[in-house]
Design a protein around this motif. Structure first.
Motif, PDB file in Angstrom:
ATOM      1  N   GLU A 158       2.929  17.219   0.740  1.00 56.59           N
ATOM      2  CA  GLU A 158       2.227  15.969   1.042  1.00 56.59           C
ATOM      3  C   GLU A 158       2.727  15.364   2.351  1.00 56.59           C
ATOM      4  O   GLU A 158       1.949  14.829   3.138  1.00 56.59           O
ATOM      5  N   ARG A 185       1.073  17.311   5.041  1.00 55.54           N
ATOM      6  CA  ARG A 185      -0.339  16.912   5.161  1.00 55.54           C
ATOM      7  C   ARG A 185      -0.480  15.601   5.933  1.00 55.54           C
ATOM      8  O   ARG A 185      -1.423  15.416   6.695  1.00 55.54           O
ATOM      9  N   ARG A 186       0.499  14.713   5.775  1.00 57.22           N
ATOM     10  CA  ARG A 186       0.485  13.424   6.468  1.00 57.22           C
ATOM     11  C   ARG A 186       1.204  13.486   7.821  1.00 57.22           C
ATOM     12  O   ARG A 186       1.422  12.457   8.442  1.00 57.22           O
ATOM     13  N   MET A 226       2.089   8.247  -2.264  1.00 57.96           N
ATOM     14  CA  MET A 226       2.478   9.664  -2.236  1.00 57.96           C
ATOM     15  C   MET A 226       2.958  10.123  -3.605  1.00 57.96           C
ATOM     16  O   MET A 226       2.587  11.204  -4.079  1.00 57.96           O
ATOM     17  N   VAL A 250       1.628  13.188  -5.852  1.00 59.63           N
ATOM     18  CA  VAL A 250       2.567  14.270  -6.146  1.00 59.63           C
ATOM     19  C   VAL A 250       2.708  14.495  -7.650  1.00 59.63           C
ATOM     20  O   VAL A 250       2.710  15.634  -8.116  1.00 59.63           O
TER      21      VAL A 250
END
Length: 142
Positions: free
Chosen positions: A64, A67-68, A110, A114
């Motif tokens: 994650e 991805r960010r 997040m 997750v």
């Protein structure tokens, strides 16, 4: 519905609590096991469960973060307690997650994502004995 397996492993235990647990197909894992209250050397189910959840959560956080377009700086600690109940024992699991490089709101967002993506978290998600919490400092109370 049939799920197509992306990875398969087989773990075998023949001795019970005090012995070994090992992979069968790849033969790359062999761990001596023992009980948490025993003086015998070896890891125990509580440690293995904690290791599985901590690794899965942090790997999912890392994905994650990527991805960010964030640097990977998360830390996950998992506390596992064993307690007696009326029919034997049960585990109480708390995963504490630090995401020091993002705002509190982004960290909470997040963590929500997750917890829904991590396969171990999904496996444990129906239990009231399992918590995943965002923390600024690790603090496990015994």
């Amino acid at each position: 519905m049939t799920n197509k397996s992306l990875y398969h492993t087989e773990i075998e235990n023949t001795a019970g609590l005090v012995g070994r647990v090992k992979t069968i197909i790849t033969k790359d894992l062999s761990v001596q096991t023992s009980g948490p209250l025993s003086d015998e050397p070896g890891t125990n189910p509580e440690q293995l469960l904690g290791a599985a959840l901590a690794t899965c959560l942090n790997a999912t956080i890392e994905a994650e973060e990527k991805r960010r377009q964030l640097e990977h700086k998360s830390v996950v600690r998992v506390g596992v307690d064993m307690a007696r109940d009326t029919q034997g024992f049960q585990f109480f699991v708390t995963a504490q997650v630090k995401l020091p490089h993002v705002s509190r709101q982004e960290a909470e967002d997040m963590l929500t994502i997750v917890a829904q993506r991590c396969p171990v978290s999904k496996l444990l998600s129906g239990s009231s004995n399992v918590q995943i919490v965002l923390v600024d400092d690790f603090n496990f109370m015994s």
